[in-house]
Design an enzyme around this catalytic site. Sequence first.
Site, short mmCIF file in Angstrom:
data_model
loop_
_atom_site.label_atom_id
_atom_site.label_comp_id
_atom_site.label_asym_id
_atom_site.label_seq_id
_atom_site.Cartn_x
_atom_site.Cartn_y
_atom_site.Cartn_z
N TRP A 84 0.84 -1.21 0.00
CA TRP A 84 0.00 0.00 0.00
C TRP A 84 0.87 1.25 0.00
O TRP A 84 0.37 2.36 0.04
CB TRP A 84 -0.92 0.03 1.20
N GLU B 160 -5.33 0.95 5.95
CA GLU B 160 -5.43 1.36 7.36
C GLU B 160 -6.56 0.62 8.07
O GLU B 160 -6.41 0.22 9.22
CB GLU B 160 -5.65 2.87 7.45
N TYR C 215 -12.80 -9.02 13.42
CA TYR C 215 -13.45 -7.73 13.65
C TYR C 215 -14.34 -7.36 12.47
O TYR C 215 -14.07 -6.40 11.74
CB TYR C 215 -12.41 -6.64 13.92
N TYR D 139 -7.59 7.63 14.73
CA TYR D 139 -6.33 7.17 14.14
C TYR D 139 -6.39 7.15 12.61
O TYR D 139 -5.52 7.71 11.94
CB TYR D 139 -5.95 5.76 14.65
N ASP E 132 -1.10 5.51 16.94
CA ASP E 132 -1.58 4.13 17.08
C ASP E 132 -0.81 3.47 18.22
O ASP E 132 -0.10 4.14 18.98
CB ASP E 132 -1.38 3.37 15.77
#
Length: 350
Positions: free
Chosen positions: A24, A46, A91, A129, A147
Amino acid sequence: MTDVAAIRSALLSWYDREARVLPWRTGPAAGRMGLRSDPYRVWLSEVMLQQTTVPHATPYFLAFTQRWPTVEALAAEQDGELMAAWAGLGYYARARNLLACARAVASQHGGEFPNSEEGLLALPGVGAYTAAAVAAIAFDRKANVVDGNVERVMARLFAVEAPVPEAKPELKRLAGLLVTDERPGDWAQALMDLGATICKPKAPLCDRCPIELFCAARAKGAPESYPRRTKKADRPRRHGVAYIVSRRGETALVRRPDKGLLGGMLGLPTSDWRDRPWSDDEAARAAPILAPWRDLGAVEHVFTHFSLTLRVMVAEADVAGDFVWTPHEGLTALPSVFLKAARAGLERLV
DNA sequence: GACACGTGGAG
DNA sequence: TCTCCAAGTGT
């Protein structure tokens, strides 16, 4: 803080020499030419990297960018396809928010990400963040990107004695002292790279650290003891039953509700997950269909806030019902806990 | 502010 | 085996 300039210079020089090549990232040459990274790719990386390691997220990033090269392409995808592609990353609210965010950018922002921290912060799944990181890395905006890595570096650099999470505001304030208008994206990534590769949680490699001479924790001789931490609560254990309903080489899956654990994902039908183990009778009564259930043992799985002992039961049944029938060999796009149960079950089935 | 929310690798 | 924890966010 007369050391600000010296610390920045040392760390940015180190970053120019040592920056990791990551899919990335655009190369340093592109950065010097003033080229910014693609905001879509920065944002996607991210979000994937939230609470997730680089090695784990990398193959997902490559698959996503190949399949959905732009935010519009992602926005046009079906929910189920997106959730399946995210399976295994964990998540899962991130995946639901990812799609909501892509659709907001496509429909409300003409396909262009907002170029300010404030604008980014308003998007689903983009918190303090990520907003700061995308603003700095993709748009070269001055932003205080904090972070877990940055918190650890600050805790050591300044030997902050207060434990996290209590010390988080102070760590953020300290990080802010080092932020300037100069190379905001590189600065953020330099700090995070330092935390990831040198200033590691355990056994930091201080002899290779470009800012060792400025580090208060190093001077005290115990850098690994920062940041201070408070004891974590014990992880409770829960018990559940997962059911493999098998029909001509296919297994019945159910779509889980959007809210809560593994929300929006396909999974095996299960009982409740409760404090007490399930007897055979209870397991049969909690099953999705009436059938002669066979016990195939149990699998263990650990979530963030509890451990799970999941009994696996199987039955052959030619039923209808509100199921998503999936070939046994196609049971891949599932959360890991169900993958584990399905694999254990189908192995023992033979 | 506390808690819910996944996973797999390291030591 | 077990603990820690990784580029956090939403409620």
